[in-house]
Design a protein around this motif. Structure first.
Motif, PDB file in Angstrom:
ATOM      1  N   SER A   1      12.956  -4.877   4.299  1.00  0.00           N
ATOM      2  CA  SER A   1      12.838  -3.618   3.549  1.00  0.00           C
ATOM      3  C   SER A   1      12.575  -3.788   2.068  1.00  0.00           C
ATOM      4  O   SER A   1      11.749  -3.101   1.489  1.00  0.00           O
ATOM      5  CB  SER A   1      14.107  -2.786   3.700  1.00  0.00           C
ATOM      6  OG  SER A   1      13.991  -1.955   4.801  1.00  0.00           O
ATOM      7  N   LYS A   2      13.289  -4.720   1.442  1.00  0.00           N
ATOM      8  CA  LYS A   2      13.154  -4.824  -0.015  1.00  0.00           C
ATOM      9  C   LYS A   2      11.771  -5.319  -0.424  1.00  0.00           C
ATOM     10  O   LYS A   2      11.333  -5.090  -1.548  1.00  0.00           O
ATOM     11  CB  LYS A   2      14.259  -5.712  -0.607  1.00  0.00           C
ATOM     12  CG  LYS A   2      14.168  -7.166  -0.193  1.00  0.00           C
ATOM     13  CD  LYS A   2      15.271  -7.991  -0.845  1.00  0.00           C
ATOM     14  CE  LYS A   2      15.349  -9.338  -0.121  1.00  0.00           C
ATOM     15  NZ  LYS A   2      16.494 -10.133  -0.480  1.00  0.00           N
ATOM     16  N   SER A   3      11.057  -5.990   0.498  1.00  0.00           N
ATOM     17  CA  SER A   3       9.704  -6.454   0.179  1.00  0.00           C
ATOM     18  C   SER A   3       8.633  -5.417   0.500  1.00  0.00           C
ATOM     19  O   SER A   3       7.492  -5.553   0.053  1.00  0.00           O
ATOM     20  CB  SER A   3       9.352  -7.720   0.966  1.00  0.00           C
ATOM     21  OG  SER A   3      10.330  -8.703   0.804  1.00  0.00           O
ATOM     22  N   VAL A   4       8.987  -4.411   1.312  1.00  0.00           N
ATOM     23  CA  VAL A   4       7.961  -3.499   1.826  1.00  0.00           C
ATOM     24  C   VAL A   4       7.141  -2.810   0.726  1.00  0.00           C
ATOM     25  O   VAL A   4       5.910  -2.817   0.784  1.00  0.00           O
ATOM     26  CB  VAL A   4       8.557  -2.486   2.833  1.00  0.00           C
ATOM     27  CG1 VAL A   4       7.594  -1.350   3.119  1.00  0.00           C
ATOM     28  CG2 VAL A   4       8.915  -3.189   4.140  1.00  0.00           C
ATOM     29  N   PRO A   5       7.780  -2.226  -0.320  1.00  0.00           N
ATOM     30  CA  PRO A   5       6.937  -1.548  -1.326  1.00  0.00           C
ATOM     31  C   PRO A   5       5.909  -2.487  -1.973  1.00  0.00           C
ATOM     32  O   PRO A   5       4.743  -2.121  -2.115  1.00  0.00           O
ATOM     33  CB  PRO A   5       7.963  -1.024  -2.338  1.00  0.00           C
ATOM     34  CG  PRO A   5       9.214  -0.831  -1.536  1.00  0.00           C
ATOM     35  CD  PRO A   5       9.222  -1.972  -0.563  1.00  0.00           C
ATOM     36  N   ALA A   6       6.319  -3.704  -2.318  1.00  0.00           N
ATOM     37  CA  ALA A   6       5.384  -4.638  -2.952  1.00  0.00           C
ATOM     38  C   ALA A   6       4.311  -5.113  -1.972  1.00  0.00           C
ATOM     39  O   ALA A   6       3.132  -5.232  -2.320  1.00  0.00           O
ATOM     40  CB  ALA A   6       6.130  -5.837  -3.527  1.00  0.00           C
ATOM     41  N   LEU A   7       4.715  -5.383  -0.733  1.00  0.00           N
ATOM     42  CA  LEU A   7       3.743  -5.806   0.282  1.00  0.00           C
ATOM     43  C   LEU A   7       2.692  -4.731   0.514  1.00  0.00           C
ATOM     44  O   LEU A   7       1.501  -5.007   0.639  1.00  0.00           O
ATOM     45  CB  LEU A   7       4.453  -6.100   1.609  1.00  0.00           C
ATOM     46  CG  LEU A   7       5.305  -7.355   1.663  1.00  0.00           C
ATOM     47  CD1 LEU A   7       6.101  -7.393   2.973  1.00  0.00           C
ATOM     48  CD2 LEU A   7       4.454  -8.621   1.529  1.00  0.00           C
ATOM     49  N   LEU A   8       3.168  -3.491   0.561  1.00  0.00           N
ATOM     50  CA  LEU A   8       2.258  -2.372   0.805  1.00  0.00           C
ATOM     51  C   LEU A   8       1.225  -2.271  -0.316  1.00  0.00           C
ATOM     52  O   LEU A   8       0.034  -2.065  -0.064  1.00  0.00           O
ATOM     53  CB  LEU A   8       3.087  -1.084   0.913  1.00  0.00           C
ATOM     54  CG  LEU A   8       2.359   0.195   1.300  1.00  0.00           C
ATOM     55  CD1 LEU A   8       1.675   0.077   2.655  1.00  0.00           C
ATOM     56  CD2 LEU A   8       3.332   1.381   1.331  1.00  0.00           C
ATOM     57  N   LYS A   9       1.662  -2.443  -1.555  1.00  0.00           N
ATOM     58  CA  LYS A   9       0.740  -2.370  -2.693  1.00  0.00           C
ATOM     59  C   LYS A   9      -0.338  -3.448  -2.596  1.00  0.00           C
ATOM     60  O   LYS A   9      -1.524  -3.181  -2.772  1.00  0.00           O
ATOM     61  CB  LYS A   9       1.500  -2.519  -4.016  1.00  0.00           C
ATOM     62  CG  LYS A   9       2.198  -1.243  -4.453  1.00  0.00           C
ATOM     63  CD  LYS A   9       2.531  -1.261  -5.957  1.00  0.00           C
ATOM     64  CE  LYS A   9       2.848   0.130  -6.491  1.00  0.00           C
ATOM     65  NZ  LYS A   9       4.027   0.775  -5.907  1.00  0.00           N
ATOM     66  N   THR A  10       0.086  -4.679  -2.330  1.00  0.00           N
ATOM     67  CA  THR A  10      -0.878  -5.778  -2.204  1.00  0.00           C
ATOM     68  C   THR A  10      -1.847  -5.529  -1.052  1.00  0.00           C
ATOM     69  O   THR A  10      -3.058  -5.667  -1.192  1.00  0.00           O
ATOM     70  CB  THR A  10      -0.120  -7.105  -1.968  1.00  0.00           C
ATOM     71  OG1 THR A  10       0.633  -7.401  -3.137  1.00  0.00           O
ATOM     72  CG2 THR A  10      -1.083  -8.246  -1.678  1.00  0.00           C
ATOM     73  N   PHE A  11      -1.282  -5.151   0.070  1.00  0.00           N
ATOM     74  CA  PHE A  11      -2.095  -4.943   1.270  1.00  0.00           C
ATOM     75  C   PHE A  11      -3.143  -3.845   1.033  1.00  0.00           C
ATOM     76  O   PHE A  11      -4.311  -4.000   1.398  1.00  0.00           O
ATOM     77  CB  PHE A  11      -1.160  -4.562   2.418  1.00  0.00           C
ATOM     78  CG  PHE A  11      -1.766  -4.699   3.786  1.00  0.00           C
ATOM     79  CD1 PHE A  11      -1.842  -5.935   4.397  1.00  0.00           C
ATOM     80  CD2 PHE A  11      -2.255  -3.590   4.465  1.00  0.00           C
ATOM     81  CE1 PHE A  11      -2.387  -6.075   5.672  1.00  0.00           C
ATOM     82  CE2 PHE A  11      -2.803  -3.717   5.741  1.00  0.00           C
ATOM     83  CZ  PHE A  11      -2.868  -4.957   6.345  1.00  0.00           C
ATOM     84  N   ASN A  12      -2.734  -2.745   0.411  1.00  0.00           N
ATOM     85  CA  ASN A  12      -3.668  -1.647   0.135  1.00  0.00           C
ATOM     86  C   ASN A  12      -4.783  -2.069  -0.804  1.00  0.00           C
ATOM     87  O   ASN A  12      -5.947  -1.730  -0.594  1.00  0.00           O
ATOM     88  CB  ASN A  12      -2.928  -0.466  -0.506  1.00  0.00           C
ATOM     89  CG  ASN A  12      -2.020   0.239   0.477  1.00  0.00           C
ATOM     90  OD1 ASN A  12      -2.262   0.225   1.676  1.00  0.00           O
ATOM     91  ND2 ASN A  12      -0.964   0.850  -0.037  1.00  0.00           N
ATOM     92  N   ARG A  13      -4.403  -2.787  -1.849  1.00  0.00           N
ATOM     93  CA  ARG A  13      -5.396  -3.231  -2.833  1.00  0.00           C
ATOM     94  C   ARG A  13      -6.457  -4.092  -2.135  1.00  0.00           C
ATOM     95  O   ARG A  13      -7.659  -3.864  -2.288  1.00  0.00           O
ATOM     96  CB  ARG A  13      -4.675  -4.061  -3.913  1.00  0.00           C
ATOM     97  CG  ARG A  13      -5.532  -4.464  -5.083  1.00  0.00           C
ATOM     98  CD  ARG A  13      -4.817  -5.533  -5.937  1.00  0.00           C
ATOM     99  NE  ARG A  13      -4.841  -6.827  -5.291  1.00  0.00           N
ATOM    100  CZ  ARG A  13      -3.816  -7.687  -5.229  1.00  0.00           C
ATOM    101  NH1 ARG A  13      -2.647  -7.386  -5.762  1.00  0.00           N
ATOM    102  NH2 ARG A  13      -3.956  -8.847  -4.619  1.00  0.00           N
ATOM    103  N   VAL A  14      -5.974  -5.036  -1.342  1.00  0.00           N
ATOM    104  CA  VAL A  14      -6.873  -5.954  -0.643  1.00  0.00           C
ATOM    105  C   VAL A  14      -7.729  -5.195   0.384  1.00  0.00           C
ATOM    106  O   VAL A  14      -8.935  -5.410   0.480  1.00  0.00           O
ATOM    107  CB  VAL A  14      -6.046  -7.067   0.030  1.00  0.00           C
ATOM    108  CG1 VAL A  14      -6.873  -7.818   1.051  1.00  0.00           C
ATOM    109  CG2 VAL A  14      -5.477  -8.008  -1.024  1.00  0.00           C
ATOM    110  N   ALA A  15      -7.100  -4.314   1.140  1.00  0.00           N
ATOM    111  CA  ALA A  15      -7.821  -3.592   2.192  1.00  0.00           C
ATOM    112  C   ALA A  15      -8.959  -2.764   1.603  1.00  0.00           C
ATOM    113  O   ALA A  15     -10.068  -2.713   2.144  1.00  0.00           O
ATOM    114  CB  ALA A  15      -6.852  -2.695   2.967  1.00  0.00           C
TER     115      ALA A  15
END
Lengths: 325, 325
Positions: free
Chosen positions: B124-138
């Motif tokens: 959970s604590k990584s989800v917001p940061a992971l989501l940001k990276t993933f969206n940027r890349v996608a």
């Protein structure tokens, strides 16, 4: 303007100030285009209403989730229109028609990603739960679209299958939008579930109403051609209820009507409506719609917040279920 | 098996046990199909390597992000193949060929959503940061695909534009996969940036290598037909470097080669390679590739963790950049 003017204004302001990158033009222009086609923006308003229901006041914190839902809805329209080969959407050219299929595929993909980009701007502590709800709903909407396409190839779709299809394709997103607002407001799980159920049942009633209006709407106020579904042989709830009820004798007439096309459209609508009247299909469909409306209102009644917090949602339900267009 | 066998095994075990819903079949079967086509699974391994680099040991916590990256990659293949009208992928029928375009659009959409579903299973604590990276890349990957399609209509694509296109279309996902691993391992921002840059530069070198091998690879080991890009008039780095260097006299020969097709393919490849040799295009392309390889290795050198933690990544870089197929 539809719904709560304050939310409507916040949403249209955000959609008018997208600040999309200039390049690549073919990726971002179609996104700007589809978002500019005016709609009622019911779904993004539901996110605000879901949050306000539980007394949440930080509206700026709600906006990204609201926009995420509107982006998602428009992504699904862009791709559905390719699959359905639809030339028009809200009276304007569809994206795949104005550009081409490839553009609509890729811009749709980008818009889906952008919906998640909005999610990532929500208050951090809500992001994991919002993401779970959003994913569940998004996957169900894909399943609903698949069922809808599968049903076109079938002649034996039951009432239950049809309701399940519209639940997935339309209603889960209404429920999900409300749920997302409630998550941001940190409502308790029981209330979230009741609110979701309200949205889902309202959505089913809304979609049944849509089927009813297409055939029995008042041509003066309906906005589209009344009888369009009959002309296109669309498998609506009316079609399904009638098919199930037909006597052997009337089956021949029914099949003959389905064969009519081109110049015969007025005649086609007249003859089908005659069959609908004979079997009281309007009444049956309306009863079904009322069942779901009434479930929805009971769900809303059962949510444990002050009655005045529910005002917007009662008004919205009333507007959606007693509309004439 | 490619890369670290331990990670490879975890990934293939997960992909062999998807537990997708049975219905709707037309939505989920194509997902199962594309994921079953064997690939090197480099991208999902990078997520594990990004986490291990910083000493992270809870591999089960890394798996969902790893699978998210592999799902995303396969979603992009499914949609790219429609847009490129590609009949084959890894020697097998593409999804839109085996089923149809609509199926490939909708299953691709569902697979993209499922990649986010995996993200939501991360700590959970990584989800917001992971989501940001993933969206940027996608979003960048979508931009890269758009540039790639736009370039097919143009004859004046520069070296810089080409590098930018492959950076977006291919490299950002390699960098992003590593970054996601590092986020889960809670690495500091400077190290995360260096690791991302390593992946991005490695990806560009990898793609340039791909262009070089297609023309100058050893037919014994390459696996595909050497010269395929020349036959298809593909605008590779070789094509762009040659076009820029040509004297007026050789332009006529170049244009004549581009006109050859059908039976002339052996002749076409022979004549284009003669031009490539004359202008030392292999050497130029190789120098460019070496620039990016060398940047990548410097990025990896600069990350402040014990040398032995970097072993997997040095080996991987070496394998990717000195491969013969």
């Amino acid at each position: 303007m539809f719904g709560n003017p304050y939310y409507a204004e916040k949403i249209s302001h955000a959609l008018a100030n997208l600040n999309l990158p200039e390049s690549p033009t073919n990726l971002y222009e179609p996104i700007e285009y589809i978002l500019s086609l005016s709609g009622k923006r019911i779904r993004p308003q539901l996110v605000f209403m879901g949050a306000s229901l539980f007394g949440y006041k930080e509206l700026d914190d709600v906006l990204p989730a609201s926009i995420a839902v509107e982006y998602f809805h428009n992504f699904s329209l862009m791709h559905d229109d390719i699959m359905d080969k639809a030339p028009l959407r809200r009276g304007k050219q569809t994206v795949h028609q104005k550009w081409d299929d490839n553009t609509a595929i890729l811009s749709g993909d980008a818009l889906l990603v952008k919906s998640y980009e909005e999610l990532s701007k929500c208050p951090s502590k809500s992001v994991p739960a919002l993401l779970k709800t959003f994913n569940r709903v998004a996957l169900e909407v894909c399943e609903g679209q698949q069922h809808d396409m599968d049903f076109e190839q079938r002649n034996d779709v039951s009432q239950d299958e049809y309701i399940e299809m519209i639940r997935l394709k339309t209603s889960v997103l209404l429920g999900g939008a409300l749920e997302m607002g409630a998550i941001i407001a940190e409502a308790d799980v029981d209330n979230i579930q009741r609110l979701y159920d309200f949205g889902e049942n309202l959505g089913i009633a809304f979609q049944l109403q849509d089927d009813i209006l297409d055939t029995f709407g008042d041509p003066e106020t309906f906005g589209k051609q009344v009888g369009g579904d009959i002309i296109a042989n669309k498998k609506t709830i009316l079609h399904i209820l009638l098919k199930r009820a037909l006597t052997e004798g009337d089956k021949t007439e029914f099949d003959a009507i389905l064969q009519l096309n081109g110049q015969d459209s007025v005649e086609k609508v007249r003859r089908m409506k005659k069959l609908y009247d004979k079997y009281k299909i309007f009444e049956q469909a309306n009863t079904l719609k009322e069942e779901y409306s009434s479930k929805a209102l009971k769900n809303l009644d059962s949510i444990s917040v002050p009655r005045e917090n529910k005002e917007d949602l009662y008004v919205l339900a009333d507007n959606l279920l007693h509309r004439t267009k």
